[in-house]
Design a protein around this motif. Structure first.
Motif, short mmCIF file in Angstrom:
data_model
loop_
_atom_site.label_atom_id
_atom_site.label_comp_id
_atom_site.label_asym_id
_atom_site.label_seq_id
_atom_site.Cartn_x
_atom_site.Cartn_y
_atom_site.Cartn_z
N ARG A 104 0.84 -1.21 0.00
CA ARG A 104 0.00 0.00 0.00
C ARG A 104 0.88 1.26 0.00
N GLU A 105 1.92 1.21 0.84
CA GLU A 105 2.79 2.38 0.92
C GLU A 105 3.44 2.70 -0.42
N LEU A 106 3.89 1.63 -1.07
CA LEU A 106 4.50 1.83 -2.39
C LEU A 106 3.49 2.44 -3.35
N ALA A 107 2.28 1.88 -3.33
CA ALA A 107 1.25 2.37 -4.25
C ALA A 107 1.01 3.85 -4.02
N LEU A 108 0.90 4.25 -2.78
CA LEU A 108 0.62 5.66 -2.49
C LEU A 108 1.82 6.52 -2.86
N ALA A 109 3.00 5.99 -2.67
CA ALA A 109 4.20 6.76 -3.03
C ALA A 109 4.24 7.00 -4.54
N ILE A 110 3.80 6.00 -5.29
CA ILE A 110 3.85 6.16 -6.76
C ILE A 110 2.78 7.13 -7.23
N THR A 111 1.56 6.98 -6.69
CA THR A 111 0.45 7.74 -7.23
C THR A 111 0.27 9.08 -6.54
#
Lengths: 730, 316
Positions: free
Chosen positions: A424-431
């Motif tokens: 989830r953290e990665l996803a939010l960091a990307i988007t």
């Protein structure tokens, strides 16, 4: 290569033969790599040889070739307007990301435009070498041998059939070698053969080539006396891989996706063939539930809908009206699948009339019923509309828009409870950095190609115990095929609150022109593929392609530039500008639009009439060449007229004198650097008679070396100068 | 009368006795105007003495001749101080070197000591005997000759000292028709006896002054230096031309330009004079000598390689 002078007709013949040989190199490359644009490369070879023949200087030919290269890249890869900011930024981003990829020795991830640039460079170098071989070395045996080996190897080890090619190579190659040898021998003896003599020498060669090729084609073909080495070699190469059977081996299309991971085994059995003008992604179904090991479809199965063959489908998406032009696809099944395959934009499905189509709207599955029982079709047709999305509108989408949609997205936002937080953290960091829904989705789609992920069908891990399939791929292995990429993207989209689902089907497959001149795509089990659909508010479900090495087929209209003048367009910069500037901005925009619109129109015209474009270019080049070639004839007239109007003084005179030197050089009086002007003047005067050049030179030398920049008789000098430059016009 | 007309008169005068040797006459005059000396390397009997005599007579200058032999002493060249019993003091008797135009014949026959005395006085334009220095009157012009075919009993001039000479020239045999003309002219009388003086020493000094006024453009200086530095990097050359060589070339170019009636130097002057100025100032490698490459050939090669400046563009 400037010093070497050979008969022009001979050179043209040599270049044509070399062109044929090089063509044979391109054909298999194009066919095996599934590149549609062979013409683009052929034209490049053509113009390179043509420039060589015309003895074009490097400072002219290199820029022209570069322009052509850029244009080709644009023509093949970018839908944007030529010279627009969008194109330039796309090019630059592409270049930058590729430099990173190369620096990381990650050759497989190079993007297609960059790959094409590299291919062009390779062609360029090859052409340069060939020109060297033909004009300087006068020996092309090495290239010929390499061609034969290349074609033979390809014929043996790949699906390329070189039956015709080897014949063409033999004839053109032998002619090339033979004729070059004659020319080389005549050079060695220091004499130039006349056309008649040359023809006489070539006759036996021609006879030998014609006879041997005729024999070769008439003689019966004996079967190979050796066993086919390919299976043996393959077994040696793959020996180790086959031994370890602990992986879940997967092949082709499979309905059960509950356990993903493991090697993907090659199976080139053709599943179906599709005759369709453009490449399509072939969709079969979607799945909604991610179990952290794979995919399942969980929902209260709603009743399938019956559809009459040939009727307009409700969900086709695009706003259809009577003039809508459909693309037609004709699908021939070679293997049976449980559901129909269909491309995006499918609007009508045509089948035989004794069956009924059923559609499960949620999963997108279609199947065929006959008399209440499931049956299968051998062939069917599909009318589809091309999907086009406006980039501007896509970028205007916002996360808040989901509230306006009347759909329940909960099943498309589902994630397993045990999903590690770092995903989830990665996803939010990307988007996080992106504003619009579309840009968020795009940033995830791009993420894989730019962060060291590898496409690999063999060494793919299977999650064990508590491991999560996506987590394992994103953080540990970074290696996998379509399932890894697509599942990861869906999970990250959902983690970013964007509704998404997993799509299964087939990639476009290998295209060939069939006997009716239409593009026919062979889709094999190797093309079994999975990708992503995200729900974009206002647009619906839109496909995304995160897998490295595949390109998204979605038609995006890069309409940002064109909408600049639209007063409704939300333009942040404009709003922030002070009031005083506002009056000027529209005018500038209009101008910009005028230029861009012009280029767009040109671009469109050229795309539609490529032949006209090339013919026009050829004519322009030819005229330019002729004008340049005969510059010795018109430059003197131009100079005389120009200098009659000027004031006669030292500055003018130096220009005149230097112009005369250049003209005399074109006429054939070559001045070496170590020759003094008066020595040169003497040779010129010896040819034309009189002392004009010596007198002009004396006046010039008096000024240059003596500093006497005044002269009693400028008019007299002008007269002599005109006289000389006229006589030397050639 | 312009400078060019004066010079033409001198050359025409020399032409009366020297047939077909206009170039040597011009070059000798160039050296004279530039204040330099000439080394003539040639066999006897081709007119070396006649040339110098004609030059001396044309400008009304005193002419001295020194025949160098192995036993010649420096004092035979420079002069001696002799005790005068009547005046009760030493009196200096100048040697043959104290003259306007001096022919030093076969200088390679005498001992290095005497050679050095000659070369030094040439360089300094003065004679020092017993601590007393006497200036040699201007114009002072030495034309030395050296016989290239005899080696027995000769003392070849050290190459490093050869650059005291502005030019090294070769006279060469006359053409057939020219030689016949020489015979006809000498049939009845000796032509040199009837030669008039056409230039006073005063006028010559003016000419020498005018030489210094001849313009040498920056492009020409660049060209000269380009040529000189090429001699230093040439693989066949052991020792290239020194800056003194560049200076000599420039000065002789100025004088030659004046002779040609110009007030500025052109690259043609440089190209024409370079072999005479450079030829004796370079020391070749022994490999080059074994291959039979001469210094003049090397100068020619250099001249075909250095680009002639034809405008000011790109000049450093």
């Amino acid at each position: 290569m400037k010093e070497v002078r050979t008969d022009m007709r001979f050179l043209i013949l040599m270049y044509v033969l070399a062109f044929i040989l090089l063509w044979e190199w391109l054909l298999p490359v194009i066919e095996l790599t599934d590149t549609e644009y062979i013409a683009v490369f052929l034209y490049f070879i053509g113009i390179s040889f043509l420039f060589g023949l015309l003895r074009m200087r490097w400072w002219l030919s290199i820029p022209l070739k570069l322009i052509y290269l850029l244009w080709s890249l644009h023509y093949v890869f970018f839908e944007t307007a030529i010279l627009s900011r969008e194109t330039v930024s796309l090019l630059i981003t592409d270049l930058m990301s590729n430099i990173g990829i190369i620096a990381a020795w990650n050759w497989e991830s190079i993007t297609n435009p960059f790959r094409t640039v590299l291919f062009f460079v390779l062609l360029w170098m090859t052409i340069y070498l060939i020109r060297h071989w033909i004009e300087v070395r006068k020996s092309i045996l090495l290239f010929y041998a390499m061609t034969v080996i290349f074609i033979a190897v390809l014929d043996t080890f790949s699906s390329y059939s070189a039956e015709g090619a080897i014949f063409r190579i033999m004839v053109s190659g032998l002619l090339l070698i033979g004729l070059l040898t004659i020319s080389r021998i005549s050079d060695r003896h220091g004499r130039k053969l006349g056309t008649g003599m040359f023809a006489a020498f070539s006759l036996p060669l021609l006879f030998a080539v014609v006879c041997s090729s005729a024999f070769a084609s008439i003689m019966p073909d004996r079967g190979p006396s050796w066993a086919d080495p390919v299976p043996f070699l393959k077994s040696v190469v793959r020996g180790e891989g086959l031994g370890s059977g602990s992986f879940v081996a997967k092949s082709g299309y499979d309905t059960d996706d509950s356990k993903l991971g493991g090697a993907f085994s090659q199976d080139s059995t053709v599943v179906f063939s599709a005759t369709v003008p453009k490449k399509q992604y072939w969709k079969i179904e979607t799945k909604n539930t991610y179990t952290s090991k794979g995919w399942e479809q969980q929902s209260d199965e709603s009743m399938p809908v019956n559809i009459d063959p040939g009727s307009l489908l409700a969900f086709s998406g695009a706003d259809l009206h009577e003039e809508t032009e459909f693309l037609h696809a004709e699908i021939n099944m070679k293997q049976q699948l449980p559901y129909l395959v269909y491309p995006y934009g499918t609007s009508k499905i045509h089948t035989r009339t004794d069956v009924v189509l059923q559609n499960q709207e949620e999963t997108g599955q279609f199947w065929v019923m006959k008399d209440g029982e499931e049956t299968e079709l051998d062939s069917f047709g599909i009318d589809l509309v091309e999907q086009n999305y406006s980039l501007k509108a896509l970028r205007a989408t916002s996360m808040d828009d989901y509230a306006l949609e009347s759909v329940d997205f909960s099943e498309y936002l589902q994630l397993p409870e045990q999903l590690p937080d770092r995903v989830r953290e990665l996803a939010l960091a990307i988007t996080g950095k992106e504003e619009s829904v579309y840009e968020k989705a795009k940033s995830i789609e791009r993420y894989f190609a730019r962060n060291g992920f590898m496409y690999d069908q063999q060494n793919v891990a299977v999650p064990k115990g508590n491991e999560d399939y996506v987590d394992q791929f994103l953080f540990d292995t970074k290696r996998g095929y379509c399932d890894n990429f697509s599942t990861s993207m869906v999970v990250m989209l959902r983690a970013s609150d964007i509704p998404a689902r997993w799509v299964k089907g087939f990639a476009p497959g290998e295209g060939k022109t069939n006997s009716q001149g239409k593009m026919e795509y062979q889709v094999t089990n190797n093309e079994a593929h999975s990708w992503v659909e995200a729900y974009i508010p206002g647009f619906g479900w839109m496909p995304f392609e995160p897998t490295i090495g595949f390109s998204n087929m979605t038609g995006i209209e890069y309409d940002l530039e064109l909408d600049m003048s639209d007063p409704e367009a939300p333009d942040m910069e404009e709003r922030e500008r002070p009031e005083t500037d506002r009056t000027e901005t529209p005018a500038k925009n209009d101008e910009d639009n005028g230029i861009i619109a012009f280029f767009n129109k040109m671009d469109k015209f050229l795309r539609e009439n490529a032949w006209v474009g090339f013919a026009g270019l050829a004519v322009i080049l030819f005229i330019a060449w002729q004008v340049y070639k005969h510059r010795g004839r018109w430059i003197p007239k131009l100079l005389i007229n120009a200098y009659r109007k000027r004031q006669a003084d030292w500055v003018t005179y130096t220009k005149q004198y230097k112009g005369l030197l250049k003209q005399l050089d074109r006429f054939g009086f070559k001045r070496t650097n170590s020759m003094t002007l008066s020595e040169y003047a003497k040779t010129v005067d010896t040819h034309f008679g009189g002392r004009r050049m010596r007198m002009l030179t004396e006046a010039y030398e008096r000024g240059l070396y003596g500093g006497y920049t005044s002269h009693d008789d400028w008019a007299g000098l002008q007269e002599m100068w005109e006289d000389l430059i006229n006589r030397s016009s050639c | 009368m312009t400078h060019a007309q004066v010079i033409d008169k001198v050359l025409a005068n020399i032409d009366k006795v020297m047939i077909g040797k206009r170039d040597i006459a011009e070059l000798s005059l160039t050296a004279l105007l530039a204040g330099g000396h000439v080394l003539l390397e040639d066999v006897p009997g081709v007119g070396k003495t006649m040339m110098v005599k004609a030059l001396a007579k044309s400008i009304g200058a005193s002419f001295k001749r020194i025949q160098f032999t192995p036993d010649l002493l420096p004092s035979d060249v420079l002069g001696v101080s002799i005790y005068n019993p009547r005046e009760m003091e030493f009196e200096f008797r100048p040697g043959p070197i104290v003259g306007n135009i001096v022919l030093a014949d076969e200088i390679n026959r005498t001992s290095p000591k005497t050679q050095a005395a000659l070369l030094e006085s040439m360089e300094e334009s003065s004679v020092t005997v017993d601590g007393e220095t006497i200036r040699i009157p201007q114009p002072f012009f030495v034309m030395a000759t050296q016989n290239p075919i005899e080696y027995e009993g000769t003392y070849p001039l050290p190459e490093a000292q050869l650059d005291r000479f502005l030019f090294k020239l070769k006279m060469g045999y006359p053409k057939r028709s020219e030689e016949i003309e020489v015979l006809s002219r000498a049939e009845k009388s000796v032509p040199i006896d009837h030669l008039e003086t056409v230039l006073t020493i005063q006028e010559l000094a003016e000419l020498q002054h005018a030489v210094k006024e001849v313009t040498v453009d920056h492009t020409i200086k660049t060209y000269i230096v380009d040529c000189t530095s090429e001699t230093r990097t040439n693989p066949h050359v052991y020792l290239g031309v020194s800056p003194r060589g560049s200076l000599a070339l420039m000065k002789s170019c100025q004088a030659y330009a004046l002779i040609k009636g110009r007030t500025y130097v052109t690259p043609d002057d440089v190209k024409y004079l370079a072999p005479f100025v450079f030829g004796h100032r370079m020391i070749l490698r022994s490999e080059a000598k074994y291959e039979g490459i001469t210094s003049n050939e090397i100068v020619d090669r250099i001249l075909t390689r250095v680009s002639v400046p034809i405008d000011r563009v790109g000049l450093k």
